[in-house]
Design a protein around this motif. Structure first.
Motif, PDB file in Angstrom:
ATOM      1  N   ASN A  34       0.820  -1.212   0.000  1.00  0.00           N
ATOM      2  CA  ASN A  34       0.000   0.000   0.000  1.00  0.00           C
ATOM      3  C   ASN A  34       0.857   1.267   0.000  1.00  0.00           C
ATOM      4  N   LYS A  35       1.993   1.239   0.684  1.00  0.00           N
ATOM      5  CA  LYS A  35       2.877   2.405   0.672  1.00  0.00           C
ATOM      6  C   LYS A  35       3.425   2.643  -0.733  1.00  0.00           C
ATOM      7  N   LYS A  36       3.862   1.579  -1.369  1.00  0.00           N
ATOM      8  CA  LYS A  36       4.469   1.735  -2.691  1.00  0.00           C
ATOM      9  C   LYS A  36       3.449   2.230  -3.717  1.00  0.00           C
ATOM     10  N   ILE A  37       2.200   1.793  -3.575  1.00  0.00           N
ATOM     11  CA  ILE A  37       1.155   2.270  -4.487  1.00  0.00           C
ATOM     12  C   ILE A  37       1.002   3.789  -4.388  1.00  0.00           C
ATOM     13  N   GLY A  38       1.221   4.342  -3.219  1.00  0.00           N
ATOM     14  CA  GLY A  38       1.040   5.775  -3.019  1.00  0.00           C
ATOM     15  C   GLY A  38       2.246   6.620  -3.355  1.00  0.00           C
ATOM     16  N   TYR A  39       3.414   6.020  -3.456  1.00  0.00           N
ATOM     17  CA  TYR A  39       4.637   6.794  -3.726  1.00  0.00           C
ATOM     18  C   TYR A  39       4.688   7.260  -5.179  1.00  0.00           C
ATOM     19  N   PHE A  40       5.126   8.505  -5.345  1.00  0.00           N
ATOM     20  CA  PHE A  40       5.369   9.034  -6.687  1.00  0.00           C
ATOM     21  C   PHE A  40       6.796   8.722  -7.063  1.00  0.00           C
ATOM     22  N   PRO A  41       7.110   8.320  -8.212  1.00  0.00           N
ATOM     23  CA  PRO A  41       6.336   8.109  -9.433  1.00  0.00           C
ATOM     24  C   PRO A  41       5.819   6.680  -9.588  1.00  0.00           C
ATOM     25  N   ALA A  42       6.045   5.816  -8.574  1.00  0.00           N
ATOM     26  CA  ALA A  42       5.575   4.430  -8.688  1.00  0.00           C
ATOM     27  C   ALA A  42       4.060   4.365  -8.813  1.00  0.00           C
ATOM     28  N   ASN A  43       3.360   5.374  -8.282  1.00  0.00           N
ATOM     29  CA  ASN A  43       1.905   5.356  -8.375  1.00  0.00           C
ATOM     30  C   ASN A  43       1.409   5.442  -9.819  1.00  0.00           C
ATOM     31  N   ILE A  44       2.235   5.944 -10.710  1.00  0.00           N
ATOM     32  CA  ILE A  44       1.871   5.991 -12.135  1.00  0.00           C
ATOM     33  C   ILE A  44       1.769   4.566 -12.685  1.00  0.00           C
ATOM     34  N   ILE A  45       2.763   3.748 -12.355  1.00  0.00           N
ATOM     35  CA  ILE A  45       2.755   2.337 -12.787  1.00  0.00           C
ATOM     36  C   ILE A  45       1.604   1.602 -12.103  1.00  0.00           C
ATOM     37  N   ALA A  46       1.388   1.863 -10.807  1.00  0.00           N
ATOM     38  CA  ALA A  46       0.286   1.220 -10.078  1.00  0.00           C
ATOM     39  C   ALA A  46      -1.054   1.560 -10.710  1.00  0.00           C
ATOM     40  N   GLY A  47      -1.212   2.807 -11.106  1.00  0.00           N
ATOM     41  CA  GLY A  47      -2.457   3.205 -11.780  1.00  0.00           C
ATOM     42  C   GLY A  47      -2.627   2.509 -13.111  1.00  0.00           C
ATOM     43  N   ALA A  48      -1.540   2.393 -13.854  1.00  0.00           N
ATOM     44  CA  ALA A  48      -1.604   1.716 -15.151  1.00  0.00           C
ATOM     45  C   ALA A  48      -1.933   0.230 -14.980  1.00  0.00           C
ATOM     46  N   MET A  49      -1.510  -0.349 -13.863  1.00  0.00           N
ATOM     47  CA  MET A  49      -1.795  -1.760 -13.583  1.00  0.00           C
ATOM     48  C   MET A  49      -3.153  -1.945 -12.891  1.00  0.00           C
ATOM     49  N   HIS A  50      -3.835  -0.839 -12.600  1.00  0.00           N
ATOM     50  CA  HIS A  50      -5.141  -0.857 -11.907  1.00  0.00           C
ATOM     51  C   HIS A  50      -5.037  -1.512 -10.528  1.00  0.00           C
ATOM     52  N   LEU A  51      -3.947  -1.248  -9.819  1.00  0.00           N
ATOM     53  CA  LEU A  51      -3.757  -1.814  -8.493  1.00  0.00           C
ATOM     54  C   LEU A  51      -4.514  -0.987  -7.466  1.00  0.00           C
ATOM     55  N   LYS A  52      -5.082  -1.660  -6.495  1.00  0.00           N
ATOM     56  CA  LYS A  52      -5.823  -1.015  -5.417  1.00  0.00           C
ATOM     57  C   LYS A  52      -5.178  -1.402  -4.088  1.00  0.00           C
ATOM     58  N   LYS A  53      -5.381  -0.542  -3.095  1.00  0.00           N
ATOM     59  CA  LYS A  53      -4.873  -0.862  -1.763  1.00  0.00           C
ATOM     60  C   LYS A  53      -5.520  -2.142  -1.259  1.00  0.00           C
ATOM     61  N   GLN A  54      -4.740  -2.936  -0.551  1.00  0.00           N
ATOM     62  CA  GLN A  54      -5.218  -4.191   0.007  1.00  0.00           C
ATOM     63  C   GLN A  54      -5.728  -3.956   1.429  1.00  0.00           C
ATOM     64  N   PRO A  55      -6.726  -4.733   1.877  1.00  0.00           N
ATOM     65  CA  PRO A  55      -7.239  -4.557   3.242  1.00  0.00           C
ATOM     66  C   PRO A  55      -6.309  -5.209   4.271  1.00  0.00           C
ATOM     67  N   TYR A  56      -6.246  -4.592   5.438  1.00  0.00           N
ATOM     68  CA  TYR A  56      -5.498  -5.166   6.556  1.00  0.00           C
ATOM     69  C   TYR A  56      -6.386  -6.160   7.289  1.00  0.00           C
ATOM     70  N   PHE A  57      -5.750  -7.104   7.955  1.00  0.00           N
ATOM     71  CA  PHE A  57      -6.459  -8.021   8.836  1.00  0.00           C
ATOM     72  C   PHE A  57      -6.434  -7.358  10.201  1.00  0.00           C
ATOM     73  N   GLU A  58      -7.505  -6.612  10.530  1.00  0.00           N
ATOM     74  CA  GLU A  58      -7.520  -5.798  11.734  1.00  0.00           C
ATOM     75  C   GLU A  58      -8.508  -6.332  12.760  1.00  0.00           C
ATOM     76  N   LEU A  59      -8.355  -5.829  13.972  1.00  0.00           N
ATOM     77  CA  LEU A  59      -9.305  -6.132  15.028  1.00  0.00           C
ATOM     78  C   LEU A  59     -10.521  -5.242  14.846  1.00  0.00           C
ATOM     79  N   ASP A  60     -11.689  -5.855  14.838  1.00  0.00           N
ATOM     80  CA  ASP A  60     -12.919  -5.080  14.731  1.00  0.00           C
ATOM     81  C   ASP A  60     -13.515  -4.790  16.101  1.00  0.00           C
ATOM     82  N   ASP A  61     -13.142  -5.587  17.072  1.00  0.00           N
ATOM     83  CA  ASP A  61     -13.708  -5.460  18.402  1.00  0.00           C
ATOM     84  C   ASP A  61     -12.936  -4.419  19.200  1.00  0.00           C
ATOM     85  N   VAL A  62     -13.633  -3.394  19.651  1.00  0.00           N
ATOM     86  CA  VAL A  62     -13.009  -2.319  20.432  1.00  0.00           C
ATOM     87  C   VAL A  62     -12.440  -2.866  21.740  1.00  0.00           C
TER      88      VAL A  62
END
Length: 193
Positions: A155-183
């Motif tokens: 997810n960090k690399k997808i947001g970095y410039f200029p790598a985000n240009i390649i990520a956009g061309a590849m139609h990559l999306k951020k991946q979800p984290y496996f997080e705790l839902d319970d407060v």
């Protein structure tokens, strides 16, 4: 003079070619890096699936063992079975994350039932199953951490410039984290003596 112009033109063409070649090499390397990171995220999520499968396979044995002792706790036992079934049928990472959060809550409720039956807590078969579940939960926590680390890098690399240009061309999306839902899980544990 013509010789200087032609040398200057050749140097200009060579410099332009080197720049274009450098950009092409960078683009290829960045694309390959994204493919590698995406595969790493998918592979680490499949590792989570392995431990979830172990967890799913163990739960019916625990429920059946508890049924003999906790005859009046059918609703809690049924919620574990339903949550397990829902988690097993989830297909996307987001669905699996949500369904397993529900299953974790059901297991917590299940453990609360177990605490009310001292004779069950002394049953060696149940204790063995409980230890197996504890080990699986520990291993599951470790593979979740690894998955989240892979997702963080991706997810960090997808947001970095200029790598985000390649990520956009590849139609990559951020991946979800496996997080705790319970407060409640996020709070500090209160220890009293």
């Amino acid at each position: 003079m013509n010789l200087l112009l032609s040398i200057g033109g050749i140097v200009g063409i060579v410099v332009a070619a080197v720049v274009v070649l450098a950009i092409i090499i960078w683009a290829i390397a960045t694309r390959n890096s994204f493919v590698s990171m995406q595969n790493q995220c998918e592979g680490s999520f499949h590792n989570i699936d392995i431990y979830l499968k172990k967890r799913y396979d163990l739960l019916p044995n625990m429920v059946n063992t508890v049924k003999g002792y906790a005859k009046y706790e059918g609703e809690t036992l049924q919620s574990v079975i339903e949550a397990r079934s829902k988690a097993q049928s989830a297909t996307t990472p987001a669905e699996k994350i949500e369904a397993n959060a529900e299953l974790t809550q059901s297991i917590r409720n299940f453990n609360a039932v177990v605490e009310r039956y001292p004779e069950l807590k002394a049953n060696t078969n149940f204790l063995d199953l409980q230890n197996q579940l504890k080990n699986i939960e520990g291993e599951l926590a470790n593979v979740r951490k690894y998955y989240n680390a892979c997702v963080l890098q991706f997810n960090k690399k997808i947001g970095y410039f200029p790598a985000n240009i390649i990520a956009g061309a590849m139609h990559l999306k951020k991946q979800p984290y496996f997080e705790l839902d319970d407060v409640e899980e996020r709070k500090n544990v209160k220890v009293e003596f």
